[in-house]
Motif scaffolding. Structure first.
Motif, PDB file in Angstrom:
ATOM      1  N   LEU A  18      25.230  37.516  44.603  1.00 37.31           N
ATOM      2  CA  LEU A  18      25.943  36.249  44.049  1.00 37.31           C
ATOM      3  C   LEU A  18      27.166  35.957  44.422  1.00 37.31           C
ATOM      4  CD1 LEU A  18      25.100  34.457  41.571  1.00 37.31           C
ATOM      5  CD2 LEU A  18      26.399  36.040  40.031  1.00 37.31           C
ATOM      6  N   ARG A  19      27.427  34.585  44.557  1.00 33.95           N
ATOM      7  CA  ARG A  19      28.756  33.901  44.941  1.00 33.95           C
ATOM      8  C   ARG A  19      29.523  33.364  43.794  1.00 33.95           C
ATOM      9  NH1 ARG A  19      30.945  30.213  49.827  1.00 33.95           N
ATOM     10  NH2 ARG A  19      29.928  28.611  48.421  1.00 33.95           N
ATOM     11  N   ILE A  20      30.499  33.933  43.222  1.00 31.14           N
ATOM     12  CA  ILE A  20      31.174  33.069  42.188  1.00 31.14           C
ATOM     13  C   ILE A  20      32.455  32.387  43.033  1.00 31.14           C
ATOM     14  CG2 ILE A  20      30.246  34.280  40.312  1.00 31.14           C
ATOM     15  CD1 ILE A  20      32.867  35.988  40.184  1.00 31.14           C
ATOM     16  N   SER A  21      32.745  31.238  42.172  1.00 26.40           N
ATOM     17  CA  SER A  21      33.894  30.407  42.783  1.00 26.40           C
ATOM     18  C   SER A  21      34.991  30.486  41.804  1.00 26.40           C
ATOM     19  CB  SER A  21      33.284  29.043  43.187  1.00 26.40           C
ATOM     20  OG  SER A  21      32.307  29.219  44.267  1.00 26.40           O
ATOM     21  N   CYS A  22      36.079  29.865  42.185  1.00 26.00           N
ATOM     22  CA  CYS A  22      37.202  29.364  41.538  1.00 26.00           C
ATOM     23  C   CYS A  22      37.992  28.353  42.039  1.00 26.00           C
ATOM     24  CB  CYS A  22      38.167  30.700  41.197  1.00 26.00           C
ATOM     25  SG  CYS A  22      39.730  30.436  40.259  1.00 26.00           S
ATOM     26  N   ALA A  23      37.908  27.200  41.450  1.00 26.55           N
ATOM     27  CA  ALA A  23      38.650  26.166  42.006  1.00 26.55           C
ATOM     28  C   ALA A  23      39.909  26.058  41.189  1.00 26.55           C
ATOM     29  CB  ALA A  23      37.733  24.962  41.545  1.00 26.55           C
ATOM     30  N   TRP A  35      40.696  38.130  41.503  1.00 30.26           N
ATOM     31  CA  TRP A  35      39.739  38.438  40.775  1.00 30.26           C
ATOM     32  C   TRP A  35      39.759  39.738  39.770  1.00 30.26           C
ATOM     33  CZ3 TRP A  35      36.206  34.688  39.645  1.00 30.26           C
ATOM     34  CH2 TRP A  35      35.812  33.595  40.571  1.00 30.26           C
ATOM     35  N   PHE A  36      39.428  39.587  38.640  1.00 34.35           N
ATOM     36  CA  PHE A  36      39.511  40.565  37.504  1.00 34.35           C
ATOM     37  C   PHE A  36      38.180  40.653  36.882  1.00 34.35           C
ATOM     38  CE2 PHE A  36      43.853  41.968  38.050  1.00 34.35           C
ATOM     39  CZ  PHE A  36      44.154  41.082  38.845  1.00 34.35           C
ATOM     40  N   VAL A  47      39.528  43.536  40.506  1.00 29.37           N
ATOM     41  CA  VAL A  47      38.359  43.565  41.314  1.00 29.37           C
ATOM     42  C   VAL A  47      38.735  43.510  42.789  1.00 29.37           C
ATOM     43  CG1 VAL A  47      36.183  42.267  42.151  1.00 29.37           C
ATOM     44  CG2 VAL A  47      36.819  42.749  39.601  1.00 29.37           C
ATOM     45  N   ALA A  48      39.385  42.436  43.173  1.00 26.61           N
ATOM     46  CA  ALA A  48      39.939  41.817  44.425  1.00 26.61           C
ATOM     47  C   ALA A  48      41.111  41.023  44.568  1.00 26.61           C
ATOM     48  CB  ALA A  48      38.728  41.302  45.286  1.00 26.61           C
ATOM     49  N   ALA A  49      41.712  40.912  45.458  1.00 27.72           N
ATOM     50  CA  ALA A  49      42.959  40.272  45.582  1.00 27.72           C
ATOM     51  C   ALA A  49      42.929  39.513  47.152  1.00 27.72           C
ATOM     52  CB  ALA A  49      43.987  40.513  44.979  1.00 27.72           C
ATOM     53  N   THR A  90      28.188  44.099  35.559  1.00 26.76           N
ATOM     54  CA  THR A  90      28.226  43.254  34.671  1.00 26.76           C
ATOM     55  C   THR A  90      29.668  43.106  33.840  1.00 26.76           C
ATOM     56  OG1 THR A  90      25.758  43.489  34.066  1.00 26.76           O
ATOM     57  CG2 THR A  90      27.187  42.594  32.249  1.00 26.76           C
ATOM     58  N   ALA A  91      29.836  41.939  33.690  1.00 23.84           N
ATOM     59  CA  ALA A  91      31.225  41.533  32.928  1.00 23.84           C
ATOM     60  C   ALA A  91      31.438  40.001  33.072  1.00 23.84           C
ATOM     61  CB  ALA A  91      32.302  42.484  33.737  1.00 23.84           C
ATOM     62  N   VAL A  92      32.469  39.630  32.291  1.00 26.05           N
ATOM     63  CA  VAL A  92      32.983  38.325  32.543  1.00 26.05           C
ATOM     64  C   VAL A  92      34.096  38.542  33.683  1.00 26.05           C
ATOM     65  CG1 VAL A  92      34.365  36.454  31.449  1.00 26.05           C
ATOM     66  CG2 VAL A  92      32.583  37.707  30.153  1.00 26.05           C
ATOM     67  N   TYR A  93      34.036  37.539  34.586  1.00 28.50           N
ATOM     68  CA  TYR A  93      34.884  37.705  35.936  1.00 28.50           C
ATOM     69  C   TYR A  93      35.953  36.538  35.693  1.00 28.50           C
ATOM     70  CZ  TYR A  93      32.138  41.185  38.279  1.00 28.50           C
ATOM     71  OH  TYR A  93      31.494  42.405  38.616  1.00 28.50           O
ATOM     72  N   TYR A  94      37.003  36.721  35.877  1.00 31.27           N
ATOM     73  CA  TYR A  94      38.312  35.928  35.715  1.00 31.27           C
ATOM     74  C   TYR A  94      38.918  35.798  37.096  1.00 31.27           C
ATOM     75  CZ  TYR A  94      37.789  36.676  30.648  1.00 31.27           C
ATOM     76  OH  TYR A  94      37.193  36.715  29.317  1.00 31.27           O
ATOM     77  N   CYS A  95      39.257  34.593  37.446  1.00 31.17           N
ATOM     78  CA  CYS A  95      40.113  34.448  38.531  1.00 31.17           C
ATOM     79  C   CYS A  95      41.596  33.858  38.078  1.00 31.17           C
ATOM     80  CB  CYS A  95      39.825  33.247  39.451  1.00 31.17           C
ATOM     81  SG  CYS A  95      39.845  31.674  39.031  1.00 31.17           S
ATOM     82  N   ALA A  96      42.414  34.628  38.981  1.00 31.71           N
ATOM     83  CA  ALA A  96      44.013  34.507  38.570  1.00 31.71           C
ATOM     84  C   ALA A  96      44.980  33.934  39.718  1.00 31.71           C
ATOM     85  CB  ALA A  96      44.399  35.591  37.846  1.00 31.71           C
ATOM     86  N   ALA A  97      46.038  33.401  39.369  1.00 24.49           N
ATOM     87  CA  ALA A  97      46.798  32.913  40.513  1.00 24.49           C
ATOM     88  C   ALA A  97      48.141  33.419  40.188  1.00 24.49           C
ATOM     89  CB  ALA A  97      46.915  31.266  40.283  1.00 24.49           C
ATOM     90  N   ARG A  98      48.787  33.835  41.122  1.00 25.18           N
ATOM     91  CA  ARG A  98      50.123  34.509  41.216  1.00 25.18           C
ATOM     92  C   ARG A  98      51.076  33.624  41.865  1.00 25.18           C
ATOM     93  NH1 ARG A  98      52.488  39.070  44.550  1.00 25.18           N
ATOM     94  NH2 ARG A  98      54.188  39.765  43.238  1.00 25.18           N
ATOM     95  N   GLY A  99      52.389  33.603  41.227  1.00 25.98           N
ATOM     96  CA  GLY A  99      53.365  32.622  41.686  1.00 25.98           C
ATOM     97  C   GLY A  99      54.047  33.317  42.934  1.00 25.98           C
ATOM     98  N   SER A 100      53.110  33.572  43.910  1.00 28.28           N
ATOM     99  CA  SER A 100      53.824  34.133  45.226  1.00 28.28           C
ATOM    100  C   SER A 100      52.640  34.117  46.097  1.00 28.28           C
ATOM    101  CB  SER A 100      53.970  35.587  44.949  1.00 28.28           C
ATOM    102  OG  SER A 100      54.346  36.386  46.237  1.00 28.28           O
ATOM    103  N   GLY A 101      52.805  34.013  47.536  1.00 28.69           N
ATOM    104  CA  GLY A 101      51.700  34.097  48.307  1.00 28.69           C
ATOM    105  C   GLY A 101      51.161  35.547  48.593  1.00 28.69           C
TER     106      GLY A 101
END
Length: 123
Positions: A18-23, A35-36, A47-49, A90-101
């Motif tokens: 499965l591929r999930i996206s975050c716009a 991703w958390f 999960v991943a960053a 199985t989980a709810v997957y959240y994307c998150a943005a950090r104020g840094s590169g």
């Protein structure tokens, strides 16, 4: 301010992909993304960053070799490709943005979160 919207979560069989996206929209500066996930009754976990450039990635041990994070900065979108899925994914997957590169695996380093997308893996 950045707004994040996840999509692509669904029910999939164990062993599937499965591929999930975050716009991202709004004031999209150079930011790292993560991703958390949170399963029922459990704490949120990393999960991943990925860094702004995409050159640096981090993965949780539980998904290393199965999941891949990537981004398309021309479309302000981050992806999580999930292969060899297991019921424990199985989980709810959240994307998150950090104020840094710079990518970071710690949730407290991220200041903007999406609403989440449900991924369910059946056995």
């Amino acid at each position: 301010q950045v707004q994040l919207v996840e999509s692509g979560g669904e029910l999939v069989q164990a062993g599937g992909s499965l591929r999930i996206s975050c716009a991202a929209s709004g004031r999209t500066f150079s930011y790292a993304m993560g991703w958390f996930r949170q399963a029922p009754g459990k704490e949120r976990e990393f999960v991943a960053a990925i860094s702004w450039t995409g050159r640096t990635t981090y993965y949780a041990d539980s998904v290393k070799g199965r999941f891949s994070i990537s981004r398309d900065n021309t479309k302000n979108t981050v992806f999580l490709q999930m292969n060899s899925l297991k019921p424990e994914d199985t989980a709810v997957y959240y994307c998150a943005a950090r104020g840094s590169g710079l990518a970071n695996p710690n949730a407290d380093q991220y200041n903007t979160w999406g609403q989440g997308t449900q991924v369910t893996v059946s056995s």
